[in-house]
Write an enzyme that holds these catalytic residues in place. Structure first.
Site, PDB file in Angstrom:
ATOM      1  N   HIS A  62      36.439  44.696  38.460  1.00  0.00           N
ATOM      2  CA  HIS A  62      36.338  43.738  39.131  1.00  0.00           C
ATOM      3  C   HIS A  62      36.457  42.648  40.004  1.00  0.00           C
ATOM      4  O   HIS A  62      35.211  41.521  39.820  1.00  0.00           O
ATOM      5  CB  HIS A  62      34.633  44.315  39.050  1.00  0.00           C
ATOM      6  CG  HIS A  62      33.403  45.467  39.546  1.00  0.00           C
ATOM      7  ND1 HIS A  62      33.953  46.619  40.591  1.00  0.00           N
ATOM      8  CD2 HIS A  62      34.067  46.682  38.696  1.00  0.00           C
ATOM      9  CE1 HIS A  62      33.194  48.159  40.032  1.00  0.00           C
ATOM     10  NE2 HIS A  62      33.091  48.108  39.036  1.00  0.00           N
ATOM     11  N   ASP A  83      41.058  41.208  48.966  1.00  0.00           N
ATOM     12  CA  ASP A  83      39.779  41.805  47.709  1.00  0.00           C
ATOM     13  C   ASP A  83      38.698  40.781  47.768  1.00  0.00           C
ATOM     14  O   ASP A  83      39.062  39.946  46.943  1.00  0.00           O
ATOM     15  CB  ASP A  83      39.833  43.657  46.540  1.00  0.00           C
ATOM     16  CG  ASP A  83      38.350  43.257  45.897  1.00  0.00           C
ATOM     17  OD1 ASP A  83      37.922  44.509  46.261  1.00  0.00           O
ATOM     18  OD2 ASP A  83      38.076  42.692  44.899  1.00  0.00           O
ATOM     19  N   GLU A 114      35.432  38.967  46.335  1.00  0.00           N
ATOM     20  CA  GLU A 114      33.995  39.127  45.178  1.00  0.00           C
ATOM     21  C   GLU A 114      32.587  38.443  45.540  1.00  0.00           C
ATOM     22  O   GLU A 114      33.300  37.471  46.282  1.00  0.00           O
ATOM     23  CB  GLU A 114      34.797  39.237  43.375  1.00  0.00           C
ATOM     24  CG  GLU A 114      35.039  39.956  42.895  1.00  0.00           C
ATOM     25  CD  GLU A 114      34.937  41.341  43.094  1.00  0.00           C
ATOM     26  OE1 GLU A 114      33.644  41.966  42.871  1.00  0.00           O
ATOM     27  OE2 GLU A 114      35.774  42.808  42.859  1.00  0.00           O
ATOM     28  N   ASP A 123      41.386  44.228  41.210  1.00  0.00           N
ATOM     29  CA  ASP A 123      41.952  45.449  42.164  1.00  0.00           C
ATOM     30  C   ASP A 123      42.619  45.525  42.686  1.00  0.00           C
ATOM     31  O   ASP A 123      42.374  47.140  42.691  1.00  0.00           O
ATOM     32  CB  ASP A 123      40.194  44.922  42.712  1.00  0.00           C
ATOM     33  CG  ASP A 123      38.805  45.257  41.382  1.00  0.00           C
ATOM     34  OD1 ASP A 123      39.546  45.566  39.845  1.00  0.00           O
ATOM     35  OD2 ASP A 123      37.480  45.188  41.853  1.00  0.00           O
TER      36      ASP A 123
END
Length: 473
Positions: A166, A19, A21, A171
């Site tokens: 988040h 993941d 961000e 996550d």
């Protein structure tokens, strides 16, 4: 050489859930920059954790970390001052991703693209995947609407996993746990229907606020029995994952003999990842067909320029509608504003899915304008007729006024028999000429850019702007 081949074979037997961000673009044309990367490597059999890595990433400019960006992930400028740049972590990221099956929630539409862009920004070839498992379309097809929607936060609440942070590594681990729990629910339902009927909604968090009655009914109607997807992840074996055909860099393929679980599984990876392959085919095309758009992944944010950005899976919402009938062409009465500028629009008959998208976007824009404290008059984009059906108003782009006016919407004639195109250059921007070329009753293909607007004390509404209009002939 043998050691390299052995390492490659080992990596292909593993799955890396990851993941990122990122920053949130503030202006048109501004890209994303990675602020955090997190990954967990798991075995294909049993999803046992083998390795993990996470780091903050310093962007090219800390000014890119805007208040909107902070509101999305909580990563502030001060925390990034001493973080490594992407160039400094590129080797580690490449080693984690290259040759493995990539997995994550909505990675085909977002995370994969950010990784590709990040490596391109440092002038380096990016890692190659052995395959992709995007849990968003996968669960959409198999788990349905049991939780209310398929946002990770909603799924986590449904299973009692706590609030989504988040943040990349948290996550990723939440994604893995959600996948395991979804698999368990489906396994129990498909193998013990008398004990765990679909209506029971097997979940440790029965009081989830997202479980409204309509969603429960939707789940029942999409029962997985009969021609069900036997999602037996308790005996999962993903060594034979989706194969990545990189001959033209445009699609994913799976081996016909590959199955997602066991010999009794009724659905193969190739079938289960139909949506992923469709998405991969279109990954360089910003326009999505209506049936590729998931209402759960629509979102709206307010910009300083008073425009409201509508997004689908963190990308600008752009829709391709085909063979739409024009109900009304440009109106003589409403063709110009009070200051003489062209305000051309046509009205089309939308498909049920496009109509649903427009209504969801209306809700989002109204919610944003209300949250911003904007008092304005709603401008409907949906037009009702005498039969009770609703049509959709499409704006035709123009610039300038008077004799200097020109179309910004690109107009084409499209032959239906062979799809060949001919550019249509109208001599002037006036209603009569446009009506002759695009009369009521004709059919068009149209590529739409969708956004909203909100002006204090003025107007608030949706805008479906035709970037390209193809008149079928």
């Amino acid at each position: 050489m043998a050691a390299v081949e052995e390492e490659g074979a080992r990596a292909a037997m593993e799955i890396v859930f990851y993941d990122v961000e990122t920053t949130v673009p503030e202006v048109k044309g501004q890209g994303y920059e990675i602020l955090e990367f997190g990954a967990v490597v798991v075995s294909a059999r049993g999803l046992e954790e083998l390795d993990s890595f996470t780091t903050l990433v310093r962007p090219s400019s800390l000014a890119l970390v805007s208040p909107r960006s902070v509101s999305c992930n909580g990563i502030v400028q001060d925390s990034l001052v001493g973080a490594p740049s992407f160039l400094e972590i590129a080797d580690r990221v490449h080693a984690l991703l290259h040759g493995r099956v990539w997995a994550g929630h909505n990675i085909l539409r977002f995370d994969n693209l950010r990784i590709k862009e990040a490596f391109a920004s440092i002038g380096r070839a990016g890692p190659e995947a052995a395959g992709h498992i995007d849990t968003f379309p996968l669960l959409r097809k198999s788990f349905g609407q049991r939780a209310g929607n398929l946002k990770m936060a909603t799924l986590a609440s449904y299973f009692g996993l706590g609030k989504q942070e988040h943040r990349s590594l948290a996550d990723v681990r939440m994604n893995i746990e959600v996948l395991k729990l979804c698999a368990t629910v489906l396994f129990l339902e498909s193998n013990f229907p008398d004990i765990f009927p679909m209506e029971s909604i097997v979940s440790p968090n029965q009081n989830s606020p997202f479980l409204v009655p309509e969603r429960r009914q939707s789940a029942r109607l999409s029962s997985l029995r009969g021609d069900a997807f036997n999602f037996n992840l308790l005996a999962v074996s993903l060594e034979e994952a989706i194969k990545h055909d990189d001959a033209n860099g445009s699609k994913l393929e799976s081996r016909e003999e590959t199955t997602m679980i066991s010999a009794t599984t009724t659905r193969t990876i190739e079938q289960a990842t139909e949506q992923e392959r469709v998405s991969e085919d279109l990954r360089n095309d910003k326009f999505l067909r209506s049936d590729e758009i998931f209402l759960d992944f629509l979102d709206a944010t307010h910009n300083p320029d008073k425009w409201i950005t509508l997004q689908h899976a963190s990308q600008q919402l752009c829709i391709r509608e085909t063979n739409a009938r024009v109900k009304f062409s440009v109106s003589d009465r409403f063709a110009y504003s009070s200051d003489g500028k062209p305000t051309f629009s046509i009205v089309i008959v939308p498909t049920p899915k496009l109509l649903a998208i427009a209504k969801e976007c209306e809700v989002l824009v109204k919610n944003v304008s209300t949250s911003m404290g904007i008092a304005a008059v709603w401008q409907p984009v949906l037009v009702a007729n005498g039969t009770g059906d609703e049509a959709l108003r499409i704006k035709i782009g123009t610039s300038g006024d008077g004799e200097s006016a020109s179309y910004t919407t690109k107009l084409f004639k499209k032959k239906q028999e062979d799809g060949s195109l001919e550019r249509l250059d109208l001599p002037s921007v006036d209603p009569k000429t446009f009506q002759e070329s695009v009369p009521a009753g004709c059919c068009v293909d149209v590529e739409l850019r969708c956004d909203g607007y909100a002006f204090q004390g003025g107007k608030v509404g949706l805008r479906f702007l035709a970037e390209q209009l193809f008149i079928l002939c």
